[in-house]
Motif scaffolding. Structure first.
Motif, short mmCIF file in Angstrom:
data_model
loop_
_atom_site.label_atom_id
_atom_site.label_comp_id
_atom_site.label_asym_id
_atom_site.label_seq_id
_atom_site.Cartn_x
_atom_site.Cartn_y
_atom_site.Cartn_z
N MET A 99 0.85 -1.19 0.00
CA MET A 99 0.00 0.00 0.00
C MET A 99 0.89 1.24 0.00
N ARG A 100 0.48 2.23 -0.78
CA ARG A 100 1.28 3.45 -0.87
C ARG A 100 0.52 4.64 -0.28
N VAL A 101 1.22 5.42 0.51
CA VAL A 101 0.68 6.66 1.06
C VAL A 101 1.51 7.80 0.49
N GLU A 102 0.88 8.69 -0.26
CA GLU A 102 1.57 9.86 -0.80
C GLU A 102 1.19 11.07 0.05
N VAL A 103 2.20 11.87 0.38
CA VAL A 103 1.98 13.02 1.26
C VAL A 103 2.47 14.27 0.55
N TRP A 104 1.55 15.18 0.28
CA TRP A 104 1.92 16.49 -0.27
C TRP A 104 2.20 17.42 0.91
N SER A 105 3.35 18.08 0.88
CA SER A 105 3.80 18.84 2.03
C SER A 105 4.72 19.96 1.58
N ASP A 106 4.70 21.05 2.33
CA ASP A 106 5.64 22.16 2.10
C ASP A 106 6.57 22.23 3.30
N ILE A 107 7.85 22.31 3.05
CA ILE A 107 8.82 22.34 4.15
C ILE A 107 8.67 23.60 5.01
N MET A 108 7.94 24.59 4.52
CA MET A 108 7.69 25.80 5.29
C MET A 108 6.51 25.64 6.25
N CYS A 109 5.79 24.53 6.13
CA CYS A 109 4.48 24.38 6.76
C CYS A 109 4.56 23.70 8.13
N PRO A 110 4.25 24.42 9.22
CA PRO A 110 4.30 23.79 10.54
C PRO A 110 3.29 22.68 10.73
N TRP A 111 2.13 22.79 10.09
CA TRP A 111 1.12 21.73 10.20
C TRP A 111 1.59 20.46 9.50
N CYS A 112 2.41 20.59 8.46
CA CYS A 112 2.90 19.42 7.74
C CYS A 112 3.79 18.55 8.62
N TYR A 113 4.63 19.19 9.42
CA TYR A 113 5.52 18.44 10.30
C TYR A 113 4.71 17.75 11.40
N TYR B 49 -6.27 16.71 -7.56
CA TYR B 49 -7.02 16.02 -6.51
C TYR B 49 -7.95 16.96 -5.75
N GLY B 50 -7.79 18.27 -6.00
CA GLY B 50 -8.63 19.24 -5.30
C GLY B 50 -8.00 19.82 -4.06
N ALA B 51 -6.72 19.52 -3.83
CA ALA B 51 -6.04 20.04 -2.65
C ALA B 51 -5.72 21.52 -2.83
N THR B 52 -6.06 22.30 -1.84
CA THR B 52 -5.72 23.73 -1.86
C THR B 52 -4.72 24.07 -0.76
N GLY B 53 -4.46 23.12 0.10
CA GLY B 53 -3.49 23.32 1.17
C GLY B 53 -2.87 22.00 1.56
N VAL B 54 -1.92 22.07 2.47
CA VAL B 54 -1.22 20.88 2.94
C VAL B 54 -1.10 20.91 4.46
N PRO B 55 -0.87 19.73 5.07
CA PRO B 55 -0.58 18.45 4.44
C PRO B 55 -1.82 17.81 3.81
N PHE B 56 -1.55 17.04 2.77
CA PHE B 56 -2.61 16.33 2.07
C PHE B 56 -2.12 14.91 1.80
N PHE B 57 -2.88 13.93 2.26
CA PHE B 57 -2.47 12.53 2.23
C PHE B 57 -3.39 11.76 1.29
N VAL B 58 -2.80 10.96 0.41
CA VAL B 58 -3.58 10.11 -0.50
C VAL B 58 -3.12 8.67 -0.32
N LEU B 59 -4.06 7.80 0.01
CA LEU B 59 -3.76 6.40 0.27
C LEU B 59 -4.19 5.56 -0.93
N ASP B 60 -3.20 4.94 -1.57
CA ASP B 60 -3.46 4.07 -2.73
C ASP B 60 -4.25 4.76 -3.83
N ARG B 61 -4.05 6.04 -3.97
CA ARG B 61 -4.74 6.83 -5.00
C ARG B 61 -6.26 6.67 -4.94
N ALA B 62 -6.75 6.34 -3.73
CA ALA B 62 -8.19 6.08 -3.58
C ALA B 62 -8.82 6.85 -2.43
#
Length: 216
Positions: free
Chosen positions: A1-15, A175-188
């Motif tokens: 199973m793959r988990v993709e995480v969209w993240s900005d290194i500037m983003c405190p919520w991402c960490y 995918y409709g993401a306007t902010g991060v973090p944004f997690f996608v599990l198995d592209r589903a």
């Protein structure tokens, strides 16, 4: 199973979200079958390259709030980060354009070090007050994870992996993401934001069970 995480290194919520996902994985019985891939995103792609702003000043300008109000906001985030073992230092953190740092995370992926480099950059920015548009700083931090210094300097001197960063951002928008973090599990299945550990745990179970059913 793959988990993709969209993240900005500037983003405190991402960490914070990264730590919560890790905690969920630690309690997930099939964690050994999960691959986590970190992808690039820029919360403020229009931030001028070369412009460096202290976090509180940048937030005050962006939100129109007073410095006192902004400090109240960051104190709240700092407290939540502390619960995840992260010692944020917003008095030292500097907002920069993160595009070049993201290019280096794609270089790091070539060496199997994408997650480690993304983590190192977030810690550098949010905990240590490193300035992440300074090339020497980026090379040094990437080298700490194992990325060859000469290769990192060559990438920063040109535009290598710029297309990879833009492709990641375009996919997030698709995918409709306007902010991060944004997690996608198995592209589903998608999870938006630094959700509680229980939310991540439930999403992992759901995605795993769906994949198991589909494989039958």
């Amino acid at each position: 199973m793959r988990v993709e995480v969209w993240s900005d290194i500037m983003c405190p919520w991402c960490y914070i979200g990264k730590r919560r996902l890790e905690r969920a994985l630690a309690g997930f019985e099939h964690a050994a079958e999960v691959e986590v891939e970190w992808r690039s995103f820029q919360l403020d792609p229009g931030h001028p390259k070369g412009e460096r702003q202290p976090v509180h000043e940048a937030l005050a300008k962006k939100t129109g709030r007073s410095l006192a109000q902004v400090r109240g906001m960051t104190d709240h985030v700092k407290a939540l980060a502390a619960e995840e073992g992260l010692a944020y230092d917003f008095d030292r953190a500097v907002v920069v354009n993160s595009f070049d740092a993201h290019r280096l995370t794609h270089l790091a992926k070539k060496y199997g070090l994408g997650a480690e480099t993304h983590e190192r950059f977030m810690r550098g920015n949010l905990v240590e007050g490193e300035v992440l548009d300074d090339q020497d700083t980026l090379v040094r931090l990437a080298a700490e994870t194992g990325v060859p210094e000469e290769e990192a300097r060559r990438v920063l001197a040109g535009d290598d992996h710029a297309g990879d960063v833009r492709a990641d951002i375009a996919q997030a928008h698709a995918y409709g993401a306007t902010g991060v973090p944004f997690f996608v599990l198995d592209r589903a299945y998608g999870v938006s934001g630094a959700q509680p550990v229980t939310t991540f745990a439930a999403a992992l179970r759901t995605a795993y069970e769906h994949a198991a059913t589909a494989a039958r």
